[in-house]
Design an enzyme around this catalytic site. Structure first.
Site, PDB file in Angstrom:
ATOM      1  N   HIS A  47       0.852  -1.207   0.000  1.00  0.00           N
ATOM      2  CA  HIS A  47       0.000   0.000   0.000  1.00  0.00           C
ATOM      3  C   HIS A  47       0.878   1.243   0.000  1.00  0.00           C
ATOM      4  O   HIS A  47       0.990   1.953   1.009  1.00  0.00           O
ATOM      5  CB  HIS A  47      -0.854  -0.075   1.269  1.00  0.00           C
ATOM      6  CG  HIS A  47      -1.977   0.895   1.374  1.00  0.00           C
ATOM      7  ND1 HIS A  47      -1.824   2.240   1.173  1.00  0.00           N
ATOM      8  CD2 HIS A  47      -3.274   0.702   1.686  1.00  0.00           C
ATOM      9  CE1 HIS A  47      -2.985   2.837   1.363  1.00  0.00           C
ATOM     10  NE2 HIS A  47      -3.890   1.919   1.669  1.00  0.00           N
ATOM     11  N   GLU A  63      -0.859   1.288  -5.428  1.00  0.00           N
ATOM     12  CA  GLU A  63      -0.605   0.061  -4.666  1.00  0.00           C
ATOM     13  C   GLU A  63      -0.625  -1.174  -5.555  1.00  0.00           C
ATOM     14  O   GLU A  63      -1.578  -1.385  -6.302  1.00  0.00           O
ATOM     15  CB  GLU A  63      -1.697  -0.087  -3.597  1.00  0.00           C
ATOM     16  CG  GLU A  63      -1.943   1.182  -2.814  1.00  0.00           C
ATOM     17  CD  GLU A  63      -3.218   1.122  -1.976  1.00  0.00           C
ATOM     18  OE1 GLU A  63      -3.629   0.025  -1.579  1.00  0.00           O
ATOM     19  OE2 GLU A  63      -3.819   2.184  -1.738  1.00  0.00           O
TER      20      GLU A  63
HETATM   21  C1  BG6 Z   1      -6.932   2.160   0.451  1.00  0.00           C
HETATM   22  C2  BG6 Z   1      -8.356   1.690   0.434  1.00  0.00           C
HETATM   23  O1  BG6 Z   1      -6.102   1.249  -0.164  1.00  0.00           O
HETATM   24  O2  BG6 Z   1      -6.539   2.353   1.811  1.00  0.00           O
HETATM   25  C3  BG6 Z   1      -9.221   2.765   1.086  1.00  0.00           C
HETATM   26  O3  BG6 Z   1      -8.770   1.434  -0.905  1.00  0.00           O
HETATM   27  C4  BG6 Z   1      -8.723   3.041   2.496  1.00  0.00           C
HETATM   28  O4  BG6 Z   1     -10.571   2.345   1.091  1.00  0.00           O
HETATM   29  C5  BG6 Z   1      -7.245   3.388   2.434  1.00  0.00           C
HETATM   30  O5  BG6 Z   1      -9.454   4.112   3.053  1.00  0.00           O
HETATM   31  C6  BG6 Z   1      -6.613   3.652   3.794  1.00  0.00           C
HETATM   32  O6  BG6 Z   1      -6.863   2.608   4.664  1.00  0.00           O
HETATM   33  P1  BG6 Z   1      -6.411   2.708   6.172  1.00  0.00           P
HETATM   34  O7  BG6 Z   1      -7.029   1.519   6.868  1.00  0.00           O
HETATM   35  O8  BG6 Z   1      -4.922   2.632   6.197  1.00  0.00           O
HETATM   36  O9  BG6 Z   1      -6.936   4.017   6.693  1.00  0.00           O
END
Ligand code: BG6
Length: 300
Positions: free
Chosen positions: A171, A274
């Protein structure tokens, strides 16, 4: 070495020069890397990369000033590893979003110098605490090469005796000068699931440009993508292996304000692109089988 053998984490005395393990933010153990090609940082918490600066360049990764640095909480920015599910767990809304491995301390298995990079290897095995959320035996290994390119590989092994399926993502949060000015041309023509619009299936028309909350899973997106950032005079290229989807995320104004670990105006300076396998690209893994997803990042 037989991967079923128990081994101890490596000790600092065994590190190559230019590598230091010390308490980072919140006292969490952090490995600092310095070699002629790059500098970088990775936390054992989540095997979480937080910095990669190729020689002479500014940091390619972005980390929030408001990030929490606590065991059991995800770091906001860098490269959270999402596994074994992506987003909320479908059959259990109380389970941690994006899985549990970004909330756990990983074991440091090795730090080596290889060709033009320093390579860090970390691992996390399933145990009784992970079975609370996901009943399978697994071994996850993260390998990161810090060099003039950043190479991240997440390997998952099924160490149990029944097949399982999982989702995963690297991510990656990239720093940009102004997200409203970037473009990502290579996703033109791809179908995507719009998570910011009730999971509607849409087709990308032209380059991706960001002008509102953006939360998209691009399907069958296997080719390299480039983030063009004219205001920073930088292009970031992401090349993937064994990843069928590319997620593009920017929270924009309201969602940034709503997140306690994200500065109100910080959405301007970041974009997530990502490497992912989720939704219909979940990975099926037979006992003893391995799956490795890789993302290679270059900038110029
Ligand atoms: C993204 C998702 O990859 O990550 C989103 O598609 C999400 O929906 C974002 O809000 C952040 O996620 P987190 O849990 O790290 O706040």
């Amino acid at each position: 070495m037989d991967s079923t053998m128990k081994q101890d984490a490596i000790r600092p005395a065994e590190f190559p020069s230019g590598v230091k393990l010390s308490p980072g933010n919140g006292g969490l153990p952090k490995l600092q890397i310095s070699c002629p090609q790059a500098e970088g940082e990775i936390y054992l918490h989540g095997a979480h990369l937080t910095s990669w600066k190729p020689a002479g360049a500014r940091d390619v990764l972005w980390v929030s000033q408001k990030s929490m640095w606590e065991s059991g909480k995800p770091i906001r920015g860098g490269v959270p590893i999402c596994f074994p599910w992506f987003g909320p767990k479908k059959d259990d809304p109380s389970a941690p979003i994006h899985g549990f491995v970004r909330l756990r301390e990983w074991r440091l298995d090795g730090v080596t110098t290889e060709q033009d990079a320093i390579v860090v290897a970390l691992s996390l095995n399933g145990d009784d605490s992970t079975k609370r959320w996901w009943p399978h035996d697994f071994r996850a290994r993260m390998r990161v090469a810090f060099g003039s390119r950043l190479i991240m590989s997440l390997e998952v092994e099924n160490s149990g005796d029944a097949a399982f399926s999982f989702e995963e993502a690297l991510h990656t949060y990239f720093g940009v000068a102004d997200v409203r000015q970037i473009e990502i041309p290579a996703l033109d023509g791809h179908d995507y699931i719009d998570k910011a619009d009730r999971l509607a299936e849409k087709k990308q028309q032209g380059a991706v440009r960001i002008s509102a909350e953006t939360d998209r899973v691009y399907l069958n997106a296997v080719k390299p993508v480039e983030i063009r950032d004219p205001a920073m005079h930088r292009r970031i290229r992401v090349t993937k292996q064994n990843s069928n989807e590319t997620v593009v995320w920017n929270p924009w104004v309201a969602k940034a304000k709503a997140m306690p670990d994200f500065g109100d105006d910080e959405w301007i300076g970041m974009i997530c692109v990502e490497a992912c396998n989720a939704l219909s690209s979940s990975v099926q893994l037979a006992p003893s089988a391995l799956h490795t997803m890789t993302a290679i990042v270059e900038q110029h």
